[in-house]
Design an enzyme around this catalytic site. Structure first.
Site, short mmCIF file in Angstrom:
data_model
loop_
_atom_site.label_atom_id
_atom_site.label_comp_id
_atom_site.label_asym_id
_atom_site.label_seq_id
_atom_site.Cartn_x
_atom_site.Cartn_y
_atom_site.Cartn_z
N TYR A 69 4.82 18.80 -22.59
CA TYR A 69 5.18 17.48 -22.03
C TYR A 69 5.36 16.45 -23.14
CZ TYR A 69 4.90 18.92 -17.19
OH TYR A 69 5.17 19.54 -15.99
N GLN A 103 13.44 11.25 -8.61
CA GLN A 103 12.57 12.41 -8.82
C GLN A 103 12.29 12.58 -10.32
OE1 GLN A 103 14.05 15.89 -6.16
NE2 GLN A 103 15.78 14.50 -6.40
N HIS A 121 7.96 11.71 -8.45
CA HIS A 121 7.33 12.80 -9.21
C HIS A 121 6.61 12.29 -10.45
CE1 HIS A 121 10.35 15.78 -7.22
NE2 HIS A 121 9.38 15.44 -6.43
N CYS A 183 -10.44 11.79 -22.37
CA CYS A 183 -10.53 10.54 -21.59
C CYS A 183 -11.60 9.64 -22.20
CB CYS A 183 -10.90 10.87 -20.15
SG CYS A 183 -11.35 9.44 -19.16
N ALA A 267 27.69 12.17 -13.11
CA ALA A 267 27.25 10.82 -12.73
C ALA A 267 27.74 9.75 -13.71
CB ALA A 267 25.72 10.80 -12.66
N1 APR Z 1 25.92 14.42 -13.07
C1 APR Z 1 25.51 14.65 -11.78
N2 APR Z 1 24.86 15.79 -11.41
C2 APR Z 1 24.64 16.72 -12.36
C3 APR Z 1 25.05 16.55 -13.71
C4 APR Z 1 25.71 15.33 -14.04
N3 APR Z 1 26.13 15.08 -15.29
N4 APR Z 1 24.67 17.65 -14.43
C5 APR Z 1 24.05 18.49 -13.53
N5 APR Z 1 24.04 17.93 -12.31
C6 APR Z 1 23.44 18.45 -11.08
C7 APR Z 1 23.35 19.96 -10.99
O1 APR Z 1 24.53 20.51 -10.46
C8 APR Z 1 22.16 20.16 -10.06
O2 APR Z 1 22.58 20.20 -8.70
O3 APR Z 1 22.12 17.99 -11.04
C9 APR Z 1 21.32 18.89 -10.28
C10 APR Z 1 20.02 19.12 -11.03
O4 APR Z 1 19.20 19.91 -10.23
P1 APR Z 1 17.73 20.33 -10.71
O5 APR Z 1 17.79 20.79 -12.10
O6 APR Z 1 17.20 21.23 -9.67
O7 APR Z 1 16.93 18.94 -10.71
P2 APR Z 1 16.30 18.13 -9.48
O8 APR Z 1 17.09 18.30 -8.23
O9 APR Z 1 16.08 16.77 -9.95
O10 APR Z 1 14.89 18.89 -9.35
C11 APR Z 1 13.95 18.38 -8.45
O11 APR Z 1 12.29 19.90 -9.28
O12 APR Z 1 11.57 20.93 -11.14
C12 APR Z 1 11.25 19.97 -10.23
O13 APR Z 1 9.92 18.03 -10.46
C13 APR Z 1 11.11 18.60 -10.87
O14 APR Z 1 11.98 16.47 -10.12
C14 APR Z 1 12.29 17.83 -10.30
C15 APR Z 1 12.56 18.53 -8.99
#
Ligand code: APR
Length: 285
Positions: A69, A103, A121, A183, A267
């Protein structure tokens, strides 16, 4: 990005008064912060979440987990908000009732101009005691605070995209195990302030997110695979109560079916275009 989908999404945004912007890891991908599940590049493609993102993993090997982390936090410190983050801030500036729910555990929304996103999160910047939950100071060996120019660190899309796309700020092999600080109150190991698999979400944040989704008149979901619950239910709450949902993601997700508009693209490109489609006079940030 242009076309009828963008025009329709722009019309929905311009008509909104209480929008929600719900974001996932894809929001920060163009800043070089890896997502979790993207093929090859996603963190969970390279590291086993069960080994690094659970209470049991931390009990078993606190130094491995803390070190990982810390490496992610150093990576985020080197990263910069991208135009997508600034477009979200531009929406909130235009519509002050906008609620941003994330998230993500990075601080790029705040550095991008959204002072207080609802954090489902947790955060990489809020360590606390693993026993008494006492907040702990951030280790001092981090690079200078946000905004301080870091020699060699790229500007995320502000300037010309570095050849081959944003520089990745993923943990590197040399970012090894690190003994967590103790801590100051009870001496137990300090843990990252994030929500691990198997842990409950912070109830105040979850309540605020559900309330905002239930009361919104548009929900914009950006860069999430919508696979992790209960967070993934937030857009569904909005849709079930009749609010239009607009999705920004380069690929389809389980949310496609409930969306009024699916904008297929990154995005950092789509959100500024959406702001301009809604408010042609707007500075998209
Ligand atoms: N712009 C928009 N979307 C994008 C881009 C981009 N440049 N690059 C990738 N993506 C999309 C991918 O297609 C995918 O659907 O972002 C998504 C990322 O998905 P994950 O990696 O699963 O992330 P997330 O949905 O935030 O995960 C949720 O899972 O691992 C845990 O706690 C962690 O908060 C996280 C949660």
């Amino acid at each position: 990005m242009t076309g009828p989908e963008l025009a329709e999404a722009g019309r929905l945004l311009a008509a909104a008064r209480r929008p929600v912007v719900f974001t996932g890891a894809g929001m920060s991908a163009e800043s070089g912060v890896p997502t979790f599940r993207d093929a090859q590049t996603g963190l969970w493609q390279r590291y086993d979440p069960q080994e690094l993102a659970t209470p049991a993993a931390f009990r078993a090997d606190p130094a491995l987990v803390w070190g990982w982390y810390e490496a992610r936090r150093r990576g985020v410190r080197r990263a910069l908000p991208n135009p997508g983050h600034r477009a979200v801030a531009a929406i909130q500036a235009r519509l002050p009732a906008t609620v941003v729910i994330t998230q993500n555990v990075d601080d790029l929304h705040e550095r991008g101009g959204v002072p207080a996103p609802v954090r489902l999160h947790g955060s990489l910047f809020a360590p606390r005691c693993s026993a008494c939950a006492r907040p702990a100071p951030l280790p001092s060996d981090l690079p200078p605070p946000a905004g301080t120019p870091v020699p060699g660190a790229p500007e995320a899309r502000d300037e010309a995209e570095p050849p081959g796309g944003p520089v990745s700020h993923a943990p590197e092999p040399q970012d090894g195990p690190l003994t967590p600080p103790a801590c100051a109150g009870c001496g137990a190991p300090v843990r990252p302030g994030v929500v691990w698999f198997g842990e409950a979400l912070p109830s105040a944040a979850l309540d605020a997110a559900v309330e905002a989704a239930a009361g919104c008149d548009l929900l914009l979901t950006v860069g999430t695979s919508a696979l992790v619950h209960p967070a993934a239910e937030i857009p569904v709450v909005a849709a079930r109560l009749g609010a239009p949902v607009v999705q920004v993601n380069p690929v389809p997700t389980p949310l496609d079916a409930i969306c009024a508009v699916n904008l297929r693209g990154p995005a950092g490109e789509v959100l500024p275009a959406l702001v301009r489609a809604a408010w042609p006079d707007a500075d998209a940030g």
